[in-house]
Motif scaffolding. Structure first.
Motif, mmCIF file in Angstrom:
data_model
loop_
_atom_site.group_PDB
_atom_site.id
_atom_site.type_symbol
_atom_site.label_atom_id
_atom_site.label_comp_id
_atom_site.label_asym_id
_atom_site.label_seq_id
_atom_site.Cartn_x
_atom_site.Cartn_y
_atom_site.Cartn_z
ATOM 1 N N GLU A 1 0.839 -1.208 0.000
ATOM 2 C CA GLU A 1 0.000 0.000 0.000
ATOM 3 C C GLU A 1 0.866 1.246 0.000
ATOM 4 O OE1 GLU A 1 -3.617 2.023 2.627
ATOM 5 O OE2 GLU A 1 -2.807 0.047 3.151
ATOM 6 N N LEU A 2 1.891 1.259 0.864
ATOM 7 C CA LEU A 2 2.778 2.416 0.911
ATOM 8 C C LEU A 2 3.545 2.574 -0.393
ATOM 9 C CD1 LEU A 2 4.050 4.722 2.489
ATOM 10 C CD2 LEU A 2 5.696 3.092 3.428
ATOM 11 N N THR A 3 3.933 1.470 -0.988
ATOM 12 C CA THR A 3 4.670 1.529 -2.260
ATOM 13 C C THR A 3 3.807 2.124 -3.370
ATOM 14 O OG1 THR A 3 5.937 -0.410 -1.614
ATOM 15 C CG2 THR A 3 5.921 0.150 -3.944
ATOM 16 N N ALA A 4 2.540 1.716 -3.401
ATOM 17 C CA ALA A 4 1.637 2.238 -4.440
ATOM 18 C C ALA A 4 1.401 3.737 -4.280
ATOM 19 C CB ALA A 4 0.309 1.490 -4.384
ATOM 20 N N VAL B 1 9.399 0.771 -7.111
ATOM 21 C CA VAL B 1 9.994 1.254 -5.866
ATOM 22 C C VAL B 1 10.854 0.123 -5.263
ATOM 23 C CG1 VAL B 1 9.537 2.170 -3.567
ATOM 24 C CG2 VAL B 1 8.026 2.772 -5.477
ATOM 25 N N ARG B 2 12.152 0.332 -5.225
ATOM 26 C CA ARG B 2 13.074 -0.675 -4.705
ATOM 27 C C ARG B 2 13.473 -0.398 -3.246
ATOM 28 N NH1 ARG B 2 14.739 -3.929 -8.708
ATOM 29 N NH2 ARG B 2 14.507 -3.184 -10.860
ATOM 30 N N SER B 3 13.534 0.865 -2.845
ATOM 31 C CA SER B 3 13.899 1.191 -1.472
ATOM 32 C C SER B 3 13.345 2.551 -1.123
ATOM 33 C CB SER B 3 15.422 1.166 -1.287
ATOM 34 O OG SER B 3 16.023 2.176 -2.076
ATOM 35 N N ILE B 4 13.217 2.771 0.165
ATOM 36 C CA ILE B 4 12.692 4.051 0.665
ATOM 37 C C ILE B 4 13.695 4.578 1.665
ATOM 38 C CG2 ILE B 4 10.800 5.182 1.885
ATOM 39 C CD1 ILE B 4 9.028 2.862 0.964
ATOM 40 N N ARG B 5 14.164 5.799 1.489
ATOM 41 C CA ARG B 5 15.148 6.417 2.368
ATOM 42 C C ARG B 5 14.528 7.617 3.067
ATOM 43 N NH1 ARG B 5 20.510 5.056 1.538
ATOM 44 N NH2 ARG B 5 20.918 3.688 -0.233
#
Length: 258
Positions: free
Chosen positions: A224-227, A246-250
């Motif tokens: 959900e967060l990725t979308a 989306v491969r990573s979140i910084r």
């Protein structure tokens, strides 16, 4: 009452008669013959070599009994071998025999004991030979005589050895108890702390001396967060969200939006 008194008198008479019988049995021993047997045995042992003793020990039981019968010694083969062992042990302690002194006879419950005063090279002593009620030799014992100084020396040595052993054991136990304090330290060292697995790694120092924790968090499993993030990026770029992965979140170092 009269019956009880007569019964007690009868018992007393029987006891006295048995005592008289035992004394007469002891008096029946021929002391001269006992001394002859003892003197012959002791002189034979003192003149034997180690080879002679070994020859007797290597004989069969029947052969040894026949040999003793021919010699005229009233002793069985088994008892004779035991007497040889006792004699050899006595010579190791007192040295070779020098001579025999007087003889003394002592009555025993089932026989008589003949005690010989013996002179050895290293120390004096006594030789005790036990005879049964049939005047057969049963055993031989060599008793060494020690001076008062030697007895005190042995007693002191035994005391020192006993106390020394006790102190050594106490020192060892104290050392073991002292080592017990290191067990909790080793246990903490080799046991993995449960909080260490969930603690994030620290980043390098930044100017100003403040360390900051790593901000990278793997949230790619949260669909959900990725979308939502992909849709926001597509809207900002004016394109479709289908082309974004989306491969990573910084997390940014500052929460301020530019």
């Amino acid at each position: 009452m009269k019956k009880k008194i007569s019964l007690l008198a009868l018992i007393l008479v029987l006891v006295l008669s048995f005592t008289g019988c035992s004394r007469s049995d002891t008096a029946d021993y021929d002391e001269t013959e006992l001394e002859q047997y003892a003197s012959y045995l002791v002189q034979s042992f003192s003149g034997m070599t180690e080879e002679n003793f070994e020859n007797f020990e290597n004989m069969s039981e029947l052969e040894l009994d026949l040999t003793l019968l021919q010699v005229g010694l009233p002793v069985s083969g088994e008892d004779f071998l035991s007497m040889i062992s006792a004699w050899r042990a006595g010579e190791e302690e007192c040295g070779p025999l020098v001579g025999i002194g007087g003889y003394e006879t002592q009555a025993a419950n089932d026989g008589v004991n003949l005690i010989l005063d013996a002179d050895f090279e290293e120390r004096d002593g006594t030789i005790q030979i036990a005879f049964d009620d049939k005047m057969n030799m049963e055993s031989l014992t060599v008793n060494a005589e020690y001076s008062t100084g030697e007895i005190l020396q042995k007693a002191g040595l035994n005391t020192v050895l006993g106390m020394g052993t006790v102190f050594v054991v106490l020192i060892f136990l104290s050392f073991v108890i002292w080592l017990l304090k290191f067990i909790p330290v080793l246990e903490k060292k080799f046991r993995k702390h449960p909080e260490a697995a969930g603690r994030p790694e620290t980043a390098g120092e930044i100017p100003g001396g403040i360390q900051e924790e790593a901000a990278e968090v793997d949230l790619t499993d949260d669909m959900e967060l990725t979308a939502v993030i992909a849709a926001a990026v597509a809207a900002a770029e004016g394109t479709s969200a289908d082309g974004f992965i989306v491969r990573s979140i910084r997390r940014r170092k500052s929460n301020k939006w530019n």
